[in-house]
Design a protein around this motif. Structure first.
Motif, short mmCIF file in Angstrom:
data_model
loop_
_atom_site.label_atom_id
_atom_site.label_comp_id
_atom_site.label_asym_id
_atom_site.label_seq_id
_atom_site.Cartn_x
_atom_site.Cartn_y
_atom_site.Cartn_z
N LEU A 169 5.14 3.58 -22.06
CA LEU A 169 6.18 2.81 -22.72
C LEU A 169 7.58 3.36 -22.56
CD1 LEU A 169 4.37 2.26 -26.15
CD2 LEU A 169 4.41 0.67 -24.22
N LYS A 170 7.72 4.64 -22.25
CA LYS A 170 8.99 5.36 -22.41
C LYS A 170 10.17 4.72 -21.66
CE LYS A 170 8.18 8.85 -18.79
NZ LYS A 170 9.36 8.50 -17.96
N ASP A 171 9.93 4.17 -20.49
CA ASP A 171 11.03 3.61 -19.71
C ASP A 171 11.61 2.35 -20.36
OD1 ASP A 171 10.79 5.61 -17.84
OD2 ASP A 171 9.51 4.44 -16.51
N ASN A 172 10.90 1.75 -21.27
CA ASN A 172 11.36 0.52 -21.92
C ASN A 172 11.76 0.73 -23.38
OD1 ASN A 172 10.78 -1.07 -19.59
ND2 ASN A 172 8.62 -1.06 -20.16
N LEU A 173 11.75 1.96 -23.84
CA LEU A 173 12.01 2.21 -25.26
C LEU A 173 13.49 2.36 -25.59
CD1 LEU A 173 9.12 4.71 -26.12
CD2 LEU A 173 9.28 2.29 -26.74
N THR B 97 -0.10 10.65 -25.79
CA THR B 97 0.81 11.02 -24.71
C THR B 97 0.79 9.96 -23.60
OG1 THR B 97 0.47 13.37 -25.17
CG2 THR B 97 1.37 12.78 -23.00
N VAL C 247 9.70 6.65 -31.71
CA VAL C 247 8.34 6.31 -31.31
C VAL C 247 7.48 7.56 -31.18
CG1 VAL C 247 6.93 5.38 -29.41
CG2 VAL C 247 8.90 4.10 -30.24
N ILE C 248 8.04 8.65 -30.64
CA ILE C 248 7.30 9.91 -30.55
C ILE C 248 6.88 10.37 -31.95
CG2 ILE C 248 7.50 12.38 -30.07
CD1 ILE C 248 9.25 11.67 -27.67
N LYS D 123 13.02 6.14 -28.18
CA LYS D 123 12.09 7.16 -27.67
C LYS D 123 11.69 8.17 -28.74
CE LYS D 123 13.06 7.26 -22.68
NZ LYS D 123 14.09 6.24 -22.59
N VAL D 124 12.67 8.78 -29.39
CA VAL D 124 12.37 9.80 -30.41
C VAL D 124 11.64 9.20 -31.61
CG1 VAL D 124 13.36 11.48 -32.02
CG2 VAL D 124 14.22 11.34 -29.67
N PHE E 275 2.65 6.85 -24.74
CA PHE E 275 4.10 7.04 -24.70
C PHE E 275 4.63 7.01 -23.28
CE2 PHE E 275 7.78 9.86 -24.23
CZ PHE E 275 8.69 9.18 -25.04
N MET E 276 3.94 7.65 -22.35
CA MET E 276 4.38 7.68 -20.96
C MET E 276 4.42 6.27 -20.36
SD MET E 276 5.19 10.75 -20.45
CE MET E 276 5.49 10.72 -18.68
#
Length: 226
Positions: free
Chosen positions: A133-137, A127, A144-145, A141-142, A130-131
């Motif tokens: 990296l999320k702004d650059n994905l 978690t 990668v999750i 996003k999905v 992911f947090m």
């Protein structure tokens, strides 16, 4: 068997060093051969030495290694198109699923205290990653999750072999799973967040160690303890 494994280890280290060398000097033409050769060498070794294992375990491990090889090849070309990265992600997700099946064949998921602790720690780590990296994905996003959940499941099922297989086998496989997480974490941070000095050495070094430790662990002891 031990002599054969030690001889292979020397060859494997040589192959990994060759890939680190070609990557460091950006010999992309040569890397098209040296990078896949890491997994090809490991596949050949397991194909020869793993035939004594349970048939399902043997087949799913080979499948995991083959999916990993596909991922390695696809990621060589991720600079040409995002599609290659996505396909590489899928290939490695399938590798993690295959490894999870292998570990479930030998172990089981029982939510004992230690198991819960390991699962929670890994989920917290996933978690947090992911947090970061999320702004650059962007649109990834999905995927990668899903990928993070896949690799965490692989590590959790690796821990599920504890006390059900030879202790050395358990340690090698679980440490290998953790190295896999570390390798992918470095790759993701380097790709989506910030450039990491020496990232090629860190990513490929931990990745090669992960694959080798998992295979060596599975060959070390596949029999459940009485």
């Amino acid at each position: 068997m031990k002599v054969r494994q030690n001889a292979f280890l020397g060859l494997f280290i040589l192959v990994v060093l060759l890939d680190l060398f070609t990557g460091y000097f950006h010999f992309q033409g040569m890397r098209q051969f040296t990078k896949p050769f890491i997994l090809l060498t490991l596949i050949l070794f397991f194909w020869i030495c793993g035939k004594r294992l349970d048939k399902k375990l043997y087949r799913y491990t080979l499948l995991a290694l083959l999916f990993s090889l596909m991922g390695d090849i696809l990621l060589l070309y991720d600079h040409l198109s995002p599609l290659y990265f996505m396909l590489g992600l899928i290939a490695f997700l399938l590798a993690h699923i295959s490894y999870s099946v292998v570990f479930l064949i030998q172990g089981k998921i029982i939510l004992k205290k230690k198991m819960r602790t390991v699962a929670v720690l890994l989920l917290v780590y996933g978690t947090a990653l992911f947090m970061m990296l999320k702004d650059n994905l962007g649109t990834l996003k999905v995927p990668v999750i899903i990928y993070i959940l896949g690799i965490l499941a692989m590590a959790i099922t690796a821990f599920g072999r504890k006390d059900l297989v030879d202790h050395t086998s358990f340690k090698l496989v679980f440490i290998g799973a953790l190295f896999f997480i570390l390798s992918d974490s470095i790759l993701a941070v380097n790709k989506f967040l910030v450039a990491i000095p020496g990232s090629h050495f860190l990513v490929m070094g931990t990745y090669a160690a992960a694959q080798y430790l998992i295979v060596r662990g599975l060959l070390t002891g596949d029999q459940k303890l009485n």
